[in-house]
Enzyme design. Structure first.
Site, short mmCIF file in Angstrom:
data_model
loop_
_atom_site.label_atom_id
_atom_site.label_comp_id
_atom_site.label_asym_id
_atom_site.label_seq_id
_atom_site.Cartn_x
_atom_site.Cartn_y
_atom_site.Cartn_z
N ASN A 8 4.54 1.97 1.57
CA ASN A 8 3.16 2.45 1.47
C ASN A 8 2.42 1.50 0.54
O ASN A 8 2.58 1.56 -0.67
CB ASN A 8 3.17 3.89 0.92
N TRP A 9 1.63 0.63 1.13
CA TRP A 9 0.96 -0.41 0.33
C TRP A 9 -0.25 0.14 -0.43
O TRP A 9 -0.83 -0.56 -1.27
CB TRP A 9 0.53 -1.58 1.22
N LYS A 10 -0.66 1.36 -0.12
CA LYS A 10 -1.83 1.97 -0.79
C LYS A 10 -3.03 1.02 -0.73
O LYS A 10 -3.22 0.36 0.28
CB LYS A 10 -1.46 2.40 -2.22
N HIS A 105 -0.43 12.47 1.83
CA HIS A 105 0.07 11.87 0.59
C HIS A 105 -0.60 12.57 -0.60
O HIS A 105 -1.77 12.95 -0.53
CB HIS A 105 -0.22 10.37 0.57
N GLU A 107 -1.84 11.50 -3.20
CA GLU A 107 -3.10 10.89 -3.67
C GLU A 107 -4.27 11.31 -2.79
O GLU A 107 -5.40 11.43 -3.28
CB GLU A 107 -2.93 9.36 -3.73
N GLU A 187 8.00 13.85 -1.87
CA GLU A 187 7.56 12.99 -2.97
C GLU A 187 7.07 13.87 -4.13
O GLU A 187 5.91 14.33 -4.12
CB GLU A 187 6.40 12.10 -2.51
N GLY A 193 4.99 6.45 -8.98
CA GLY A 193 4.43 5.40 -9.83
C GLY A 193 4.72 5.58 -11.31
O GLY A 193 4.12 4.91 -12.16
N SER A 231 9.01 6.35 -7.17
CA SER A 231 9.71 5.39 -8.05
C SER A 231 11.05 4.91 -7.49
O SER A 231 11.98 4.65 -8.26
CB SER A 231 9.87 5.97 -9.45
N GLY A 252 6.37 2.88 -2.70
CA GLY A 252 5.05 2.38 -3.07
C GLY A 252 5.16 1.02 -3.73
O GLY A 252 5.29 -0.01 -3.08
N GLY A 253 5.17 1.02 -5.06
CA GLY A 253 5.16 -0.23 -5.84
C GLY A 253 6.19 -1.26 -5.39
O GLY A 253 5.86 -2.45 -5.23
P1 PGA Z 1 5.99 4.62 -5.86
O1 PGA Z 1 5.04 5.35 -4.77
O2 PGA Z 1 7.20 4.10 -5.11
O3 PGA Z 1 5.15 3.51 -6.43
O4 PGA Z 1 6.38 5.64 -6.86
C1 PGA Z 1 5.60 6.11 -3.73
C2 PGA Z 1 4.50 6.68 -2.89
O5 PGA Z 1 3.45 7.05 -3.43
O6 PGA Z 1 4.65 6.80 -1.66
#
Ligand code: PGA
Length: 273
Positions: A8-10, A105, A107, A187, A193, A231, A252-253
């Site tokens: 997930n590149w956000k 998600h 967010e 999640e 994050g 994470s 994500g990251g």
């Molecule tokens: P993260 O994000 O791996 O940076 O914790 C995961 C996500 O939000 O899908």
């Protein structure tokens, strides 16, 4: 069961140039992996979800590769066209080359107040348009501390329950394929994050609960993939991958660097082989 490792590149990367650099290193690493019998990513399906503005370019570059391309969200208002400034519909993202979309998600839930009804609309639009869906659920730190995780997840899963109840008569063909076209991503919001992760046993018990819940729906989703996100990185991927209840990772990251993303994919590929 095949594992899924989904990036997930956000709202990243900042430029087309950086998108291409990331894809260059990802595809180079995959190509060299495919010639490497030890590290082959064969038991793992890779997917990346770039931001909407980069979707067409990324999907064009991934066209003849083994990596799938997903949108991060779609419009709730219409599956096609309409006066919805700022939105991209299921049809538009599919036309841009996405075959999947992430939905729900945390967010999106947090910054866009996505409700049960909004997510039900999005889920319906995606599936009618033939997009697979990575449906995200998870509890906040306060809910985790209050031991409300399962209650929160059950409420979030009620969107899928409503879909199955409401669409059963009208859309039997997409309901029938839901086990393959719906992935649930657990999640915990507090793990996204932050570098904080639940224990593997906690994730495993939660996935078992999710699988049990969806197997009891009007159309039993008894074969659904449940993946973990929050994470996940190259160092902890092995421990998650080793657990039979964890069918992959939403990353994500660590998906913004080819080597960490591929290390996670290799961890799942090895243990699910
Ligand atoms: P993260 O994000 O791996 O940076 O914790 C995961 C996500 O939000 O899908």
């Amino acid at each position: 069961m095949q594992a899924w490792v989904i990036g997930n590149w956000k709202q990243n990367p900042a430029t087309k140039h950086e998108v291409n650099t990331l894809l260059d290193s990802l595809l180079a690493a995959i190509n060299s992996d495919e010639n490497d019998t030890v590290n082959k990513v064969t038991h793992c399906q890779l997917m990346v979800a770039p931001s909407c503005i980069h979707l067409a370019a990324v999907s064009t570059r991934l066209k003849d590769t083994s990596v799938l391309c997903a949108a991060q969200d779609i419009s709730a208002h219409s599956d096609s066209v309409g006066a919805y400034t700022g939105d991209c519909s299921a049809q538009q993202v599919a036309d841009a080359g996405a075959t999947w979309t992430i939905l729900g998600h945390s967010e999106r839930r947090q910054y866009h107040q996505e409700s049960h009804d909004v997510l039900l609309q999005k889920l319906t639009h995606a599936l009618i348009t033939n997009l697979g869906v990575v449906f995200c659920i998870g509890e906040t730190q306060a809910q985790y501390d209050a031991k409300q995780t399962f209650d929160v997840l059950d409420k979030q899963l009620a969107v899928i329950k409503s879909l199955l109840n409401q669409e059963l008569e009208q859309q039997p063909e997409f309901i029938n394929t839901l086990n393959e076209r719906l992935i649930i991503a657990y999640e915990p919001v507090w793990a996204i994050g932050t570098g904080k992760v639940p224990t593997v046993n906690e994730v495993s018990a939660t996935h078992e609960h999710i699988k049990h819940m969806v197997a009891g729906f009007a159309v039993p989703l008894s074969n659904i993939s449940v993946i973990y996100g929050g994470s996940v990185n190259a160092a902890n991927a092995d421990s998650f991958a080793a657990n039979a209840m964890i069918n992959g990772a939403l990353v994500g990251g660590a998906s913004l660097k080819a080597d960490s993303f591929l290390a996670i994919a290799n961890a799942f590929s090895h243990t699910k082989a």
